[in-house]
Design an enzyme around this catalytic site. Structure first.
Site, PDB file in Angstrom:
ATOM      1  N   PHE A 190       0.816  -1.219   0.000  1.00 16.90           N
ATOM      2  CA  PHE A 190       0.000   0.000   0.000  1.00 16.90           C
ATOM      3  C   PHE A 190       0.844   1.260   0.000  1.00 16.90           C
ATOM      4  O   PHE A 190       0.393   2.326  -0.430  1.00 16.90           O
ATOM      5  CB  PHE A 190      -0.946  -0.011   1.212  1.00 16.90           C
ATOM      6  CG  PHE A 190      -0.330   0.373   2.520  1.00 16.90           C
ATOM      7  CD1 PHE A 190      -0.484   1.647   3.047  1.00 16.90           C
ATOM      8  CD2 PHE A 190       0.406  -0.541   3.261  1.00 16.90           C
ATOM      9  CE1 PHE A 190       0.076   2.011   4.262  1.00 16.90           C
ATOM     10  CE2 PHE A 190       0.956  -0.196   4.477  1.00 16.90           C
ATOM     11  CZ  PHE A 190       0.802   1.083   4.983  1.00 16.90           C
ATOM     12  N   LYS A 191       2.068   1.150   0.448  1.00 22.37           N
ATOM     13  CA  LYS A 191       2.896   2.336   0.570  1.00 22.37           C
ATOM     14  C   LYS A 191       3.357   2.872  -0.785  1.00 22.37           C
ATOM     15  O   LYS A 191       3.909   3.966  -0.865  1.00 22.37           O
ATOM     16  CB  LYS A 191       4.069   2.051   1.495  1.00 22.37           C
ATOM     17  CG  LYS A 191       3.569   1.775   2.913  1.00 22.37           C
ATOM     18  CD  LYS A 191       4.649   1.464   3.913  1.00 22.37           C
ATOM     19  CE  LYS A 191       4.016   1.210   5.283  1.00 22.37           C
ATOM     20  NZ  LYS A 191       4.982   0.921   6.340  1.00 22.37           N
TER      21      LYS A 191
END
Length: 438
Positions: A106-107
């Site tokens: 997700f980063k």
């Protein structure tokens, strides 16, 4: 757009200053001075907008005219070029897959946006910018991929030795070029403390231009709010209230959700899901915040004993005193913690029941949502699946008892040579390395 420090609202900065510095001089965290609400018609008609259009609307509402629209569109187009699909498990449980970016975590959303934004603000400056990053697993790979070969910017990543998976380690130690990795003999909290101390070191900052790519940087946080809107639009309009369940380590991801809610997204409730490092769930239950050394778990990216973004969570729920702040926060957030045995067991259950492979972090999220819905049955829950299960290949295959598919861009890392300098968990070692390699 002005931002202030969570430690002193009179300590203000422009967006460019906040992004490029990363951290205020008083060791607080930057927060927007004004969080304006989005047009209710926009919220009501989210399904009519693309992911990019949603991101643009959020940015222009927050930034105002700080960045010309034409430039903002380029920044977004260069960073938001992969989807965030919602997968339905059943009528009450959904998965928001956030692992379709280059580092499979997700980063990527925050790191790629921040790389583009920093490159935009850095244009015309001949001095090299050094990005310091502490990672508990996924941040390092996302930042390495996001900033790889970005002109005028070098990246230095600190990670705890032996506490990230093999493929996570390869993602941040094999790129080279403008990306350097430092293997620290300590915990993630040690890495984070060393990075923060570097930002506060006046002598070092006279020699080097330093900034952060951790979620302490507001440029990482803002783009993570985009996918809450994107998830909301993919759910059926009619039905029970929507809750978001967020696997949480440094608590930047859930803080981005709180920002989205502040801007008008009608989220019924947030669930903070943690492993044995349950500092924030304990605070929600007792009103006492007690930081402590992190312990190692299956869900290693959440192995954080003193989450930085807790200060932002408090700031968003600020009351007249500590007690009212606590009451405000627990009205919007519930917290749950689970051990590795329960994490492994639910991974097997979900695999057998739905044919869906959870990574250990998503599994903790599933457990938390399951417990919350036992107490609040008339809700629809969205679990944020924060990383591809193949990033934890050995653990996942051992737990499930069968092989799982490994994306090609991850599989090809296995044979690459790791390159990292080993340092003790002492700030003097980091400062010396930066001065020698500056």
């Amino acid at each position: 757009m002005l931002l202030y420090s969570t430690k002193n609202k009179n300590n203000q900065a422009s967006l460019q200053e906040a992004v490029m510095k990363g951290l205020p001089d008083d060791n607080g965290l930057y927060m927007p001075e004004h969080i304006l609400q989005l047009d209710p018609n926009f919220i009501q008609n989210l399904s009519q907008y693309s992911f990019l259009e949603i991101a643009q609307e959020v940015c222009t509402t927050l930034f105002g005219e700080t960045i010309p629209l034409a430039d903002l569109k380029i920044i977004l187009e260069n960073s938001m070029d992969f989807p965030a699909p919602v997968i339905k498990l059943d009528e009450q449980k959904y998965i928001l897959e956030l692992f379709h970016g280059p580092s499979l975590a997700f980063k990527d959303f925050g790191a790629r946006f921040m790389a583009q934004l920093m490159s935009y603000f850095n244009r015309g400056d001949e001095r090299e910018l050094t990005i310091l990053v502490a990672t508990s697993g996924d941040t390092g790979g996302a930042v390495a991929a996001g900033f790889y070969q970005t002109p005028g910017i070098r990246v230095v990543i600190l990670y705890p030795s032996g506490k990230v998976s093999m493929l996570q380690e390869k993602q941040l130690t094999t790129l080279g070029h403008n990306v350097s990795a430092l293997e620290i003999n300590g915990t993630f909290d040690d890495c984070q403390a060393m990075v923060k101390q570097a930002f506060l070191d006046i002598e070092l900052n006279k020699k080097l231009r330093l900034s952060s790519a951790n979620s302490i940087n507001i440029a990482r946080l803002i783009p993570q709010s985009f996918y809450y809107f994107e998830a909301f639009k993919q759910l059926p309009k009619e039905g029970d209230p929507i809750v978001f369940c967020v696997p949480s380590g440094n608590f930047g991801n859930i803080t981005a959700g709180l920002l989205a809610a502040k801007m008008g997204l009608p989220v019924h409730h947030f669930i903070a899901a943690t492993n044995a490092n349950d500092v924030v769930p304990a605070y929600i239950e007792t009103g006492e915040y007690k930081a402590r050394p992190s312990v190692r778990t299956l869900s290693n990216a959440m192995d954080v004993g003193n989450p930085s973004n807790f200060a932002r969570m408090l700031d968003l729920h600020l009351g007249s005193d500590d007690c009212s702040t606590w009451n405000n926060l627990k009205e919007q957030i519930s917290g749950y913690a689970f051990d590795d045995a329960k994490t492994a067991e639910i991974m097997r259950v979900v695999d057998q029941k739905y044919g869906y492979t959870l990574d250990p972090h998503g599994a903790v999220g599933y457990l938390a949502l399951q417990e919350y819905q036992q107490e609040h049955p008339n809700t629809r829950g969205v679990i944020l699946e924060t990383a591809h299960p193949a990033k934890f290949l050995d653990d996942v295959e051992e737990i499930l008892g069968h092989r799982i598919e490994v994306p090609e861009r991850l599989a090809e890392l296995a044979d690459r040579e790791k390159k990292a300098d080993q340092l003790e968990a002492e700030y003097g070692e980091l400062k010396g390395w930066l001065e020698r390699n500056g």
